[in-house]
Write an enzyme that holds these catalytic residues in place. Structure first.
Site, PDB file in Angstrom:
ATOM      1  N   ARG A   8      12.779 -87.806 -67.785  1.00 26.42           N
ATOM      2  CA  ARG A   8      14.022 -88.490 -68.140  1.00 26.42           C
ATOM      3  C   ARG A   8      14.967 -87.651 -68.982  1.00 26.42           C
ATOM      4  O   ARG A   8      16.171 -87.599 -68.730  1.00 26.42           O
ATOM      5  CB  ARG A   8      13.725 -89.766 -68.953  1.00 26.42           C
ATOM      6  CG  ARG A   8      13.275 -90.925 -68.169  1.00 26.42           C
ATOM      7  CD  ARG A   8      12.344 -91.769 -69.018  1.00 26.42           C
ATOM      8  NE  ARG A   8      11.115 -91.023 -69.245  1.00 26.42           N
ATOM      9  CZ  ARG A   8      10.102 -91.024 -68.401  1.00 26.42           C
ATOM     10  NH1 ARG A   8      10.126 -91.755 -67.342  1.00 26.42           N
ATOM     11  NH2 ARG A   8       9.024 -90.291 -68.625  1.00 26.42           N
ATOM     12  N   THR A   9      14.434 -87.042 -70.028  1.00 29.00           N
ATOM     13  CA  THR A   9      15.325 -86.396 -70.995  1.00 29.00           C
ATOM     14  C   THR A   9      16.092 -85.251 -70.348  1.00 29.00           C
ATOM     15  O   THR A   9      17.311 -85.149 -70.471  1.00 29.00           O
ATOM     16  CB  THR A   9      14.523 -85.912 -72.217  1.00 29.00           C
ATOM     17  OG1 THR A   9      13.820 -87.024 -72.758  1.00 29.00           O
ATOM     18  CG2 THR A   9      15.436 -85.330 -73.284  1.00 29.00           C
ATOM     19  N   LYS A  51       6.879 -62.593 -71.992  1.00 29.85           N
ATOM     20  CA  LYS A  51       6.950 -61.183 -72.430  1.00 29.85           C
ATOM     21  C   LYS A  51       7.076 -61.122 -73.953  1.00 29.85           C
ATOM     22  O   LYS A  51       7.540 -60.129 -74.499  1.00 29.85           O
ATOM     23  CB  LYS A  51       8.160 -60.509 -71.789  1.00 29.85           C
ATOM     24  CG  LYS A  51       8.198 -60.544 -70.280  1.00 29.85           C
ATOM     25  CD  LYS A  51       9.433 -59.757 -69.814  1.00 29.85           C
ATOM     26  CE  LYS A  51       9.910 -60.223 -68.468  1.00 29.85           C
ATOM     27  NZ  LYS A  51      11.267 -59.709 -68.205  1.00 29.85           N
ATOM     28  N   ARG A  67      13.649 -78.585 -75.747  1.00 29.12           N
ATOM     29  CA  ARG A  67      12.413 -79.302 -76.124  1.00 29.12           C
ATOM     30  C   ARG A  67      11.301 -78.290 -76.300  1.00 29.12           C
ATOM     31  O   ARG A  67      11.176 -77.343 -75.516  1.00 29.12           O
ATOM     32  CB  ARG A  67      12.041 -80.309 -75.035  1.00 29.12           C
ATOM     33  CG  ARG A  67      10.633 -80.869 -75.211  1.00 29.12           C
ATOM     34  CD  ARG A  67      10.343 -81.976 -74.242  1.00 29.12           C
ATOM     35  NE  ARG A  67      11.098 -83.170 -74.583  1.00 29.12           N
ATOM     36  CZ  ARG A  67      10.939 -84.336 -73.963  1.00 29.12           C
ATOM     37  NH1 ARG A  67      10.065 -84.461 -72.979  1.00 29.12           N
ATOM     38  NH2 ARG A  67      11.643 -85.388 -74.330  1.00 29.12           N
ATOM     39  N   HIS A  91      13.020 -86.737 -82.074  1.00 28.06           N
ATOM     40  CA  HIS A  91      13.617 -86.786 -80.739  1.00 28.06           C
ATOM     41  C   HIS A  91      14.906 -87.602 -80.892  1.00 28.06           C
ATOM     42  O   HIS A  91      14.983 -88.755 -80.471  1.00 28.06           O
ATOM     43  CB  HIS A  91      12.623 -87.459 -79.784  1.00 28.06           C
ATOM     44  CG  HIS A  91      12.981 -87.396 -78.325  1.00 28.06           C
ATOM     45  ND1 HIS A  91      14.205 -86.948 -77.871  1.00 28.06           N
ATOM     46  CD2 HIS A  91      12.265 -87.727 -77.226  1.00 28.06           C
ATOM     47  CE1 HIS A  91      14.210 -87.018 -76.542  1.00 28.06           C
ATOM     48  NE2 HIS A  91      13.046 -87.480 -76.139  1.00 28.06           N
TER      49      HIS A  91
HETATM   50  C1  NCD Z   1       9.171 -89.315 -75.111  1.00 30.99           C
HETATM   51  C2  NCD Z   1       8.931 -87.936 -75.676  1.00 30.99           C
HETATM   52  O1  NCD Z   1       8.974 -86.938 -74.966  1.00 30.99           O
HETATM   53  O2  NCD Z   1       8.728 -87.884 -76.876  1.00 30.99           O
HETATM   54  N1  NCD Z   1       9.575 -89.301 -73.767  1.00 30.99           N
HETATM   55  C3  NCD Z   1      10.903 -89.243 -73.448  1.00 30.99           C
HETATM   56  O3  NCD Z   1      11.630 -88.386 -73.913  1.00 30.99           O
HETATM   57  N2  NCD Z   1      11.396 -90.195 -72.653  1.00 30.99           N
HETATM   58  C4  NCD Z   1       8.037 -90.235 -75.335  1.00 30.99           C
HETATM   59  C5  NCD Z   1       6.677 -89.829 -74.909  1.00 30.99           C
HETATM   60  O4  NCD Z   1       6.472 -88.768 -74.304  1.00 30.99           O
HETATM   61  O5  NCD Z   1       5.767 -90.634 -75.136  1.00 30.99           O
END
Ligand code: NCD
Length: 305
Positions: A57-58, A87, A108, A136
């Site tokens: 999703r993100t 590397k 991320r 997040h």
């Molecule tokens: C979350 C994350 O990556 O922290 N997922 C997301 O971004 N939708 C929640 C999770 O992974 O549980």
């Protein structure tokens, strides 16, 4: 708060006024998405998505947000395996390099604090798309936007949190934003996965810790669920002690308020039963669409002001 040109690393950067202006912009962005037209605000601009940890999703919604605004995207969904990390390039150097190529970066990474390290060397804004079990922020923004849309307010609501409160960066960030509103918290987690004490301390008398999901659901307007964060455990055996301990199912929802809503950033793993999907209080799939609108609003504010 100032958005333009800023890195978005933590919910600590936000204030109430900034949140409400972002939500108003996100509402406009929803209209643009619904119109089926692409905006022009990001024409000539490039978003780089650097993902060192899995995502569905993100990453998609950051990229969809940029595309919807008329911008373009360069993307690496598997930085650990296919970038110069192999590397031994440092985060600092990657920051310097990518900021020569893109106008904004969404990143991320599995380590807390890593996004900040890269951002410090970047000449363009960097948005934290999740750093370890730390924060997040954009997920929390879309969660609060969902609450704000549903209730028309956030003040005077009671927020329940259930799941892996120790490791869920989403629930940590939700608190980081919710603290700007007059809300109460009811927390429940398996023993050993309690909310970190720094957050509990900051919640102070606004928080109540209960022993069972039943005690939580009967009191709250929002049920914020997190999965047990498998990747943060030392072993599979350790993880399995917790998974499936607390499940939001139809029987539990019978005890919840009629107007309550259920939020879960997804993925879910035995924490919400599939039978709950048809409960009108389930909002976890709607949240995803809100995520595109909120990220459009954020990109606009960060790049154009
Ligand atoms: C979350 C994350 O990556 O922290 N997922 C997301 O971004 N939708 C929640 C999770 O992974 O549980």
């Amino acid at each position: 708060m100032k958005f333009k040109g800023q890195h978005i690393l933590s919910t600590q950067q936000f204030d109430k006024e900034g949140l409400l202006s972002l939500f108003a912009e996100a509402k406009k962005m929803e209209k643009l998405v619904k119109s089926g037209k692409f905006g022009k605000e990001m024409e000539g601009k490039i978003l780089a998505t650097l993902f060192y940890e899995p995502s569905t999703r993100t990453r998609f919604s950051f990229e969809a947000a940029m595309l919807r605004l008329g911008g373009r995207v360069v993307s690496n969904a598997d930085m650990m395996q296919t970038s110069s990390v192999r590397k031994l390039e440092t985060l600092e150097d990657t920051g310097k390099v990518v900021s020569q190529i893109a106008n904004v970066i969404a990143m991320r990474h599995p380590e807390a604090g890593s996004v900040k390290i890269l951002a410090e060397q970047s000449d363009v804004p960097v948005i934290n798309a999740g750093d370890g079990s730390n924060e997040h922020p954009t997920q929390a923004l879309l969660d609060l936007y969902t609450i704000w849309k549903e209730f028309g307010k956030i003040d005077r609501l009671t927020i329940g949190m259930i799941g892996d409160l120790k490791n869920s960066r989403v629930q940590h960030s939700q608190f980081g934003l919710l603290k700007h509103f007059k809300v109460k918290f009811v927390l429940v987690s398996p023993k050993g996965l309690e909310m970190p004490s720094v957050i509990l301390k900051e919640m102070g008398s606004a928080a109540k810790v209960v022993a069972t999901p039943e005690e939580m659901v009967k009191e709250v307007d929002v049920i914020s669920v997190s999965r047990i964060q498998k990747e943060r455990f030392v072993s599979d055996r350790e993880y399995k002690k917790f998974v499936g301990v607390f499940v939001v199912d139809a029987a539990l929802m019978k005890k919840a308020k009629k107007h309550a809503i259920i939020l879960q950033p997804l993925p879910r793993v035995e924490d919400i039963a599939v039978e709950v999907d048809t409960d009108p209080r389930a909002r976890y799939f709607h949240q995803v669409g809100n995520g595109v609108a909120v990220r459009m609003a954020l990109l606009k504010k960060v790049l154009n002001g």
